[in-house]
Scaffold this active site. Structure first.
Site, PDB file in Angstrom:
ATOM      1  N   LYS A  14       6.124  -2.073  -9.368  1.00 25.73           N
ATOM      2  CA  LYS A  14       5.190  -2.564 -10.383  1.00 25.73           C
ATOM      3  C   LYS A  14       5.948  -2.964 -11.657  1.00 25.73           C
ATOM      4  O   LYS A  14       7.140  -2.627 -11.821  1.00 25.73           O
ATOM      5  CB  LYS A  14       4.157  -1.472 -10.679  1.00 25.73           C
ATOM      6  CG  LYS A  14       3.205  -1.185  -9.507  1.00 25.73           C
ATOM      7  CD  LYS A  14       2.172  -0.138  -9.917  1.00 25.73           C
ATOM      8  CE  LYS A  14       1.180   0.142  -8.806  1.00 25.73           C
ATOM      9  NZ  LYS A  14       0.159   1.152  -9.229  1.00 25.73           N
ATOM     10  N   TYR A  54      -6.688  -5.475  -5.615  1.00 23.17           N
ATOM     11  CA  TYR A  54      -7.328  -4.205  -5.984  1.00 23.17           C
ATOM     12  C   TYR A  54      -8.849  -4.278  -5.853  1.00 23.17           C
ATOM     13  O   TYR A  54      -9.562  -3.547  -6.557  1.00 23.17           O
ATOM     14  CB  TYR A  54      -6.920  -3.821  -7.401  1.00 23.17           C
ATOM     15  CG  TYR A  54      -5.502  -3.259  -7.486  1.00 23.17           C
ATOM     16  CD1 TYR A  54      -5.128  -2.141  -6.728  1.00 23.17           C
ATOM     17  CD2 TYR A  54      -4.545  -3.821  -8.320  1.00 23.17           C
ATOM     18  CE1 TYR A  54      -3.829  -1.618  -6.802  1.00 23.17           C
ATOM     19  CE2 TYR A  54      -3.256  -3.291  -8.401  1.00 23.17           C
ATOM     20  CZ  TYR A  54      -2.907  -2.193  -7.635  1.00 23.17           C
ATOM     21  OH  TYR A  54      -1.638  -1.667  -7.710  1.00 23.17           O
ATOM     22  N   ASN A 117       2.534   3.716 -12.539  1.00 22.93           N
ATOM     23  CA  ASN A 117       3.146   4.746 -11.683  1.00 22.93           C
ATOM     24  C   ASN A 117       4.186   4.146 -10.738  1.00 22.93           C
ATOM     25  O   ASN A 117       4.385   4.622  -9.625  1.00 22.93           O
ATOM     26  CB  ASN A 117       2.071   5.535 -10.924  1.00 22.93           C
ATOM     27  CG  ASN A 117       1.220   4.640 -10.043  1.00 22.93           C
ATOM     28  OD1 ASN A 117       1.436   3.433  -9.982  1.00 22.93           O
ATOM     29  ND2 ASN A 117       0.275   5.234  -9.348  1.00 22.93           N
ATOM     30  N   HIS A 120       3.571   0.394  -5.673  1.00 24.78           N
ATOM     31  CA  HIS A 120       2.403   0.315  -4.786  1.00 24.78           C
ATOM     32  C   HIS A 120       2.889   0.316  -3.350  1.00 24.78           C
ATOM     33  O   HIS A 120       3.921  -0.282  -3.041  1.00 24.78           O
ATOM     34  CB  HIS A 120       1.624  -0.987  -5.040  1.00 24.78           C
ATOM     35  CG  HIS A 120       0.638  -1.264  -3.954  1.00 24.78           C
ATOM     36  ND1 HIS A 120      -0.616  -0.690  -3.941  1.00 24.78           N
ATOM     37  CD2 HIS A 120       0.730  -1.984  -2.804  1.00 24.78           C
ATOM     38  CE1 HIS A 120      -1.251  -1.064  -2.826  1.00 24.78           C
ATOM     39  NE2 HIS A 120      -0.448  -1.855  -2.132  1.00 24.78           N
ATOM     40  N   GLU A 131      -2.791  -7.023   2.556  1.00 26.56           N
ATOM     41  CA  GLU A 131      -1.962  -7.117   1.360  1.00 26.56           C
ATOM     42  C   GLU A 131      -0.717  -7.976   1.596  1.00 26.56           C
ATOM     43  O   GLU A 131      -0.324  -8.759   0.727  1.00 26.56           O
ATOM     44  CB  GLU A 131      -1.552  -5.712   0.904  1.00 26.56           C
ATOM     45  CG  GLU A 131      -2.749  -4.902   0.409  1.00 26.56           C
ATOM     46  CD  GLU A 131      -2.414  -3.441   0.151  1.00 26.56           C
ATOM     47  OE1 GLU A 131      -1.241  -3.050   0.327  1.00 26.56           O
ATOM     48  OE2 GLU A 131      -3.324  -2.691  -0.235  1.00 26.56           O
TER      49      GLU A 131
HETATM   50  P1  IDP Z   1      -2.338   4.585  -4.763  1.00 27.25           P
HETATM   51  O1  IDP Z   1      -1.550   3.548  -5.551  1.00 27.25           O
HETATM   52  O2  IDP Z   1      -1.635   5.910  -4.721  1.00 27.25           O
HETATM   53  O3  IDP Z   1      -2.763   4.085  -3.399  1.00 27.25           O
HETATM   54  P2  IDP Z   1      -5.107   4.181  -5.612  1.00 27.25           P
HETATM   55  O4  IDP Z   1      -6.130   5.248  -5.638  1.00 27.25           O
HETATM   56  O5  IDP Z   1      -5.211   3.148  -4.533  1.00 27.25           O
HETATM   57  O6  IDP Z   1      -3.668   4.881  -5.610  1.00 27.25           O
HETATM   58  O7  IDP Z   1      -5.141   3.468  -7.026  1.00 27.25           O
HETATM   59  C1  IDP Z   1      -4.478   2.238  -7.234  1.00 27.25           C
HETATM   60  C2  IDP Z   1      -3.739   2.310  -8.553  1.00 27.25           C
HETATM   61  O8  IDP Z   1      -4.701   2.445  -9.614  1.00 27.25           O
HETATM   62  C3  IDP Z   1      -2.822   3.525  -8.725  1.00 27.25           C
HETATM   63  O9  IDP Z   1      -1.545   3.339  -8.147  1.00 27.25           O
HETATM   64  C4  IDP Z   1      -2.745   3.636 -10.235  1.00 27.25           C
HETATM   65  O10 IDP Z   1      -1.861   2.645 -10.769  1.00 27.25           O
HETATM   66  C5  IDP Z   1      -4.162   3.273 -10.637  1.00 27.25           C
HETATM   67  N1  IDP Z   1      -5.036   4.457 -10.757  1.00 27.25           N
HETATM   68  C6  IDP Z   1      -5.606   5.169  -9.751  1.00 27.25           C
HETATM   69  N2  IDP Z   1      -6.343   6.189 -10.214  1.00 27.25           N
HETATM   70  C7  IDP Z   1      -6.255   6.127 -11.559  1.00 27.25           C
HETATM   71  C8  IDP Z   1      -6.812   6.925 -12.621  1.00 27.25           C
HETATM   72  O11 IDP Z   1      -7.539   7.909 -12.388  1.00 27.25           O
HETATM   73  N3  IDP Z   1      -6.479   6.566 -13.895  1.00 27.25           N
HETATM   74  C9  IDP Z   1      -5.684   5.495 -14.164  1.00 27.25           C
HETATM   75  N4  IDP Z   1      -5.144   4.713 -13.207  1.00 27.25           N
HETATM   76  C10 IDP Z   1      -5.419   5.032 -11.910  1.00 27.25           C
HETATM   77 MG    MG Z   2      -4.133   2.592  -2.900  1.00 25.11          MG
END
Ligand code: IDP
Ligand code: MG
Length: 152
Positions: A14, A54, A117, A120, A131
């Site tokens: 990212k 997303y 974070n 992805h 994707e």
């Molecule tokens: P993942 O990336 O571990 O699959 P997902 O639940 O698919 O997680 O969420 C997609 C992205 O959305 C996450 O990687 C993160 O960047 C963001 N995200 C998910 N949950 C939260 C949250 O509770 N607060 C802020 N950002 C979030």
């Molecule tokens: Mg995800």
């Protein structure tokens, strides 16, 4: 124990990972794990691509911030291939929240915030197919042998 079938998965380093200069380190982890890079692209995700990528999160409170972040600078998009690649890469990436992601995982070792974070990774066969098609066309994939991988 079954060996696992050969799968392809999408990884994005990212914008925070690229800006922090971690793209090479993160790619290196996957290469050392014997995952094969079969396509790669450095690009800035457009708002339209982000909406498709997303779409499952469109109704979530964090969605606007997520789209702002993913479109904020270049990402390194990778198609990685290997045995059980989808699950293996998810394990290497770690839990969504870097504060609780296990040490040794990418998010556990390098991250501290939830939206930026670092990375992805596709979470299922269906997600990986959908994707990968957002980032790569059929002619982007390369065929070659990895010298160190038993499936190469
Ligand atoms: P993942 O990336 O571990 O699959 P997902 O639940 O698919 O997680 O969420 C997609 C992205 O959305 C996450 O990687 C993160 O960047 C963001 N995200 C998910 N949950 C939260 C949250 O509770 N607060 C802020 N950002 C979030
Ligand atoms: Mg995800």
């Amino acid at each position: 124990m079954p060996e696992g079938t050969i799968e392809r998965t999408l990884v994005l380093v990212k914008p925070d990972g690229v800006r922090r200069g971690l793209a090479g380190d993160l790619l290196g982890r996957f290469e050392r794990k014997t995952l094969k890079i079969v396509a790669a692209r450095l690009l800035t995700v457009t708002p339209q691509m982000a909406a498709k990528h997303y779409e499952e999160h469109a109704s979530k409170p964090f969605y606007p911030g997520l789209v702002t972040h993913i479109t904020s600078g270049p990402v390194l998009a990778l198609a990685l291939e290997g045995r059980s690649a989808i699950g293996v890469v998810r394990l290497m990436v770690g839990a969504t929240n870097p504060q609780t992601a296990a040490p040794g995982t990418i998010r556990g070792d390098f991250g501290s915030a939830v939206t930026p974070n670092l990375i992805h990774a596709s979470d299922s066969t269906a997600s990986a197919e959908r994707e990968l098609a957002l980032y790569f066309g059929p002619s982007d994939y390369q065929t070659y042998h990895r010298l160190d991988a038993e499936f190469a």
